[in-house]
Design a protein around this motif. Structure first.
Motif, mmCIF file in Angstrom:
data_model
loop_
_atom_site.group_PDB
_atom_site.id
_atom_site.type_symbol
_atom_site.label_atom_id
_atom_site.label_comp_id
_atom_site.label_asym_id
_atom_site.label_seq_id
_atom_site.Cartn_x
_atom_site.Cartn_y
_atom_site.Cartn_z
ATOM 1 N N ASN A 184 50.338 45.107 31.125
ATOM 2 C CA ASN A 184 51.424 44.262 30.894
ATOM 3 C C ASN A 184 51.177 42.728 31.336
ATOM 4 O O ASN A 184 51.315 41.841 30.554
ATOM 5 C CB ASN A 184 52.896 44.846 31.284
ATOM 6 N N LEU A 185 50.628 42.598 32.319
ATOM 7 C CA LEU A 185 49.987 41.271 32.903
ATOM 8 C C LEU A 185 49.085 40.845 31.846
ATOM 9 O O LEU A 185 49.139 39.539 31.397
ATOM 10 C CB LEU A 185 49.566 41.544 34.366
ATOM 11 N N LEU A 186 48.039 41.561 31.587
ATOM 12 C CA LEU A 186 47.002 41.148 30.680
ATOM 13 C C LEU A 186 47.729 40.583 29.289
ATOM 14 O O LEU A 186 47.350 39.846 28.534
ATOM 15 C CB LEU A 186 45.889 41.894 30.528
ATOM 16 N N VAL B 143 46.087 32.519 37.612
ATOM 17 C CA VAL B 143 45.944 33.546 36.838
ATOM 18 C C VAL B 143 45.440 34.879 37.825
ATOM 19 O O VAL B 143 46.067 36.068 37.675
ATOM 20 C CB VAL B 143 45.087 33.472 35.525
ATOM 21 N N ALA B 144 44.310 34.481 38.422
ATOM 22 C CA ALA B 144 43.807 35.153 39.445
ATOM 23 C C ALA B 144 44.736 35.902 40.461
ATOM 24 O O ALA B 144 44.672 36.918 40.930
ATOM 25 C CB ALA B 144 42.703 34.534 40.157
ATOM 26 N N PHE B 145 45.634 34.868 40.798
ATOM 27 C CA PHE B 145 46.608 35.405 41.982
ATOM 28 C C PHE B 145 47.487 36.436 41.625
ATOM 29 O O PHE B 145 47.818 37.396 42.202
ATOM 30 C CB PHE B 145 47.702 34.370 42.203
ATOM 31 N N HIS B 146 48.130 36.413 40.133
ATOM 32 C CA HIS B 146 48.974 37.454 39.738
ATOM 33 C C HIS B 146 48.035 38.761 39.467
ATOM 34 O O HIS B 146 48.593 39.855 39.709
ATOM 35 C CB HIS B 146 49.732 37.094 38.579
ATOM 36 N N PHE B 147 46.924 38.528 38.722
ATOM 37 C CA PHE B 147 45.949 39.502 38.583
ATOM 38 C C PHE B 147 45.624 40.386 39.857
ATOM 39 O O PHE B 147 45.770 41.613 39.916
ATOM 40 C CB PHE B 147 44.495 39.086 38.017
ATOM 41 N N ALA B 148 45.319 39.782 40.850
ATOM 42 C CA ALA B 148 44.970 40.426 42.296
ATOM 43 C C ALA B 148 46.073 41.118 42.722
ATOM 44 O O ALA B 148 46.048 42.290 43.071
ATOM 45 C CB ALA B 148 44.504 39.180 43.027
ATOM 46 N N SER B 149 47.279 40.805 42.661
ATOM 47 C CA SER B 149 48.425 41.436 43.265
ATOM 48 C C SER B 149 48.870 42.532 42.611
ATOM 49 O O SER B 149 49.056 43.721 43.131
ATOM 50 C CB SER B 149 49.387 40.432 43.604
ATOM 51 N N VAL B 150 48.591 42.535 41.103
ATOM 52 C CA VAL B 150 49.004 43.567 40.070
ATOM 53 C C VAL B 150 48.077 44.730 40.484
ATOM 54 O O VAL B 150 48.156 45.843 40.607
ATOM 55 C CB VAL B 150 49.161 43.350 38.694
ATOM 56 N N ILE B 151 46.561 44.369 40.213
ATOM 57 C CA ILE B 151 45.529 45.275 40.251
ATOM 58 C C ILE B 151 45.289 46.051 41.653
ATOM 59 O O ILE B 151 44.934 47.096 42.007
ATOM 60 C CB ILE B 151 44.118 44.496 39.681
ATOM 61 N N GLU B 152 45.720 45.221 42.746
ATOM 62 C CA GLU B 152 45.315 45.865 44.052
ATOM 63 C C GLU B 152 46.333 46.972 44.048
ATOM 64 O O GLU B 152 45.923 48.029 44.741
ATOM 65 C CB GLU B 152 45.676 44.918 45.062
ATOM 66 N N CYS B 153 47.324 46.905 43.540
ATOM 67 C CA CYS B 153 48.619 47.915 43.486
ATOM 68 C C CYS B 153 47.963 48.976 42.911
ATOM 69 O O CYS B 153 48.075 50.427 43.345
ATOM 70 C CB CYS B 153 49.657 47.204 42.883
ATOM 71 N N GLU B 154 47.211 48.738 41.638
ATOM 72 C CA GLU B 154 47.015 49.744 40.909
ATOM 73 C C GLU B 154 45.597 50.645 41.277
ATOM 74 O O GLU B 154 45.689 51.867 41.178
ATOM 75 C CB GLU B 154 46.434 49.186 39.375
ATOM 76 N N LEU C 131 56.433 35.320 33.922
ATOM 77 C CA LEU C 131 56.179 36.587 33.096
ATOM 78 C C LEU C 131 55.690 37.571 34.212
ATOM 79 O O LEU C 131 55.961 38.865 33.966
ATOM 80 C CB LEU C 131 55.147 36.188 32.277
ATOM 81 N N ALA C 132 54.625 37.137 35.159
ATOM 82 C CA ALA C 132 54.065 38.007 35.712
ATOM 83 C C ALA C 132 55.059 38.549 36.856
ATOM 84 O O ALA C 132 55.034 39.845 37.241
ATOM 85 C CB ALA C 132 52.925 37.409 36.849
ATOM 86 N N LYS C 133 56.192 38.009 37.272
ATOM 87 C CA LYS C 133 57.305 38.532 37.859
ATOM 88 C C LYS C 133 57.979 39.773 37.499
ATOM 89 O O LYS C 133 58.052 40.881 38.455
ATOM 90 C CB LYS C 133 58.604 37.686 37.952
ATOM 91 N N VAL D 249 37.289 33.196 46.854
ATOM 92 C CA VAL D 249 35.877 33.866 46.970
ATOM 93 C C VAL D 249 36.335 35.493 46.356
ATOM 94 O O VAL D 249 35.820 36.083 45.640
ATOM 95 C CB VAL D 249 35.390 33.716 48.569
ATOM 96 N N MET D 250 37.522 35.771 47.161
ATOM 97 C CA MET D 250 37.894 37.218 46.977
ATOM 98 C C MET D 250 38.438 37.420 45.650
ATOM 99 O O MET D 250 37.985 38.476 44.958
ATOM 100 C CB MET D 250 39.176 37.690 47.678
ATOM 101 N N THR D 251 39.123 36.432 44.700
ATOM 102 C CA THR D 251 39.719 36.807 43.333
ATOM 103 C C THR D 251 38.816 36.300 42.347
ATOM 104 O O THR D 251 38.842 36.952 41.347
ATOM 105 C CB THR D 251 40.929 36.003 43.136
ATOM 106 N N GLN D 252 37.880 35.499 42.707
ATOM 107 C CA GLN D 252 36.999 34.574 41.460
ATOM 108 C C GLN D 252 35.583 34.836 41.663
ATOM 109 O O GLN D 252 34.670 34.414 40.927
ATOM 110 C CB GLN D 252 37.383 33.415 41.005
ATOM 111 N N GLY D 253 35.420 35.216 43.067
ATOM 112 C CA GLY D 253 33.746 35.350 43.367
ATOM 113 C C GLY D 253 32.937 34.084 43.507
ATOM 114 O O GLY D 253 31.816 34.213 43.519
ATOM 115 N N PHE D 254 33.616 33.252 43.738
ATOM 116 C CA PHE D 254 33.092 31.726 43.813
ATOM 117 C C PHE D 254 32.254 31.568 45.025
ATOM 118 O O PHE D 254 32.305 32.348 46.146
ATOM 119 C CB PHE D 254 34.046 30.630 43.761
ATOM 120 N N ASP D 255 30.889 30.899 45.031
ATOM 121 C CA ASP D 255 30.284 30.552 46.280
ATOM 122 C C ASP D 255 31.304 29.895 47.411
ATOM 123 O O ASP D 255 32.109 29.003 46.915
ATOM 124 C CB ASP D 255 29.236 29.604 45.885
ATOM 125 N N GLU D 256 31.015 30.128 48.522
ATOM 126 C CA GLU D 256 31.967 29.903 49.519
ATOM 127 C C GLU D 256 32.020 28.219 49.524
ATOM 128 O O GLU D 256 33.099 27.723 49.907
ATOM 129 C CB GLU D 256 31.721 30.597 51.047
#
Ligand SMILES: [Zn+2]
Lengths: 81, 201
Positions: B86-88, B127-138, B77-79, A52-59
């Motif tokens: 760079n991630l994108l 993808v979202a996992f790596h994106f989130a950790s980098v972007i939260e930092c930024e 790569l994300a590491k 939900v947090m990263t992709q905004g999906f319905d819960e």
């Protein structure tokens, strides 16, 4: 390379492992603060929240996806018989 | 240790079927009958059913294999990556590698069975996992605007997917859309999400 038995994440660095312990079969994200592995319900809820947090999906949709992912992992097989 | 040749042979056939399906699906879409995959792979039609009772089983195995490969690449790569830029860049590199299959997948995802759809969502969650950790930092550093993570992520995917889905408008031949537009897509997206650089007196 080892992959986490609870979420499938590849674990390469020590920091990826629960409690920085490479003998563990699960990752840092699947462990509780005390280093123990999260329960089925805890993992399901945390993965749902993550979707939900990263992709905004319905819960509710996210919860189904979380279950679908967990179904394929060794730690959780027994919950799906 | 005794090597179990039959087992190895079975695994090889399975691998062959998956690799062929990957190619055939990329070229012709996901509604191709399994008989065509068998023919291309040089195995009997029955052998496909022995490994994958339904075409859905084949599709789901193929997608999880694909997800594992893409996930493993991204993970490595994300590491090494400390900035969203760079991630994108790495994300685009991985997409370019799988461009034909990935484009087919996003264009037909809505007609695929739920299990395949969910597998796709799990691929994106890596993808979202790596994106989130980098972007939260930024965001914390103030280099990226404070917008909800899912909107930042979906805006990026929306942009890239639009080009992939409408490839015929953006390129004339079989050239890679990612290759041709990656720097424009990346710089535009970064311009949209980055905070203006603060000027100190
Ligand atoms: Zn894990």
């Amino acid at each position: 390379m080892k992959t986490c038995i609870a979420c499938g994440m590849p674990m390469e660095d020590i920091a990826d492992f629960a409690a920085n312990d490479p003998s563990k079969d699960y990752c840092i994200y699947c462990s509780r603060p005390d280093g123990e592995m999260q329960s089925f319900e805890e993992k399901k809820e945390s993965f749902t929240k993550f979707l939900v947090m990263t992709q905004g999906f319905d819960e509710n949709v996210a919860r189904k996806i979380a279950e679908g992912m967990m179904r394929k992992l060794p730690s959780w097989e027994k919950y799906f018989d | 240790m005794k090597v179990n040749t039959r087992k190895i042979q079975k695994l090889n056939t399975r691998k062959k079927i998956i690799e062929t399906a990957y190619k055939v699906f990329s070229e012709k879409g996901f509604s191709v009958p399994s008989s065509i995959i068998a023919k291309e792979a040089g195995v009997s039609h029955g052998s496909i059913f022995a490994h994958f009772p339904t075409i859905n089983d084949l599709l789901v195995s193929l997608l999880s294999d694909f997800g594992d490969k893409m996930g493993a690449r991204l993970h490595v790569l994300a590491k090494k990556t400390d900035s969203v830029e760079n991630l994108l860049k790495e994300h685009l590199k991985v997409l370019k590698e799988y461009e034909t299959f990935y484009s087919r997948l996003i264009s037909e995802i809505n007609i695929l069975p739920d299990e395949a759809k969910n597998t796709f969502a799990i691929i994106q969650s890596t993808v979202a996992f790596h994106f989130a950790s980098v972007i939260e930092c930024e965001i914390e550093k103030g280099t990226v605007k404070k917008l909800p993570i899912h909107m930042l992520f979906n805006t990026w995917l929306g942009l890239v997917h639009y080009y992939l889905l409408n490839k015929d408008f953006f390129s004339e031949s079989n050239e890679s859309v990612i290759e041709r537009y990656s720097s424009e897509l990346l710089s535009t997206y970064l311009n949209l999400i980055k905070n203006e650089r603060r000027v100190y007196e």
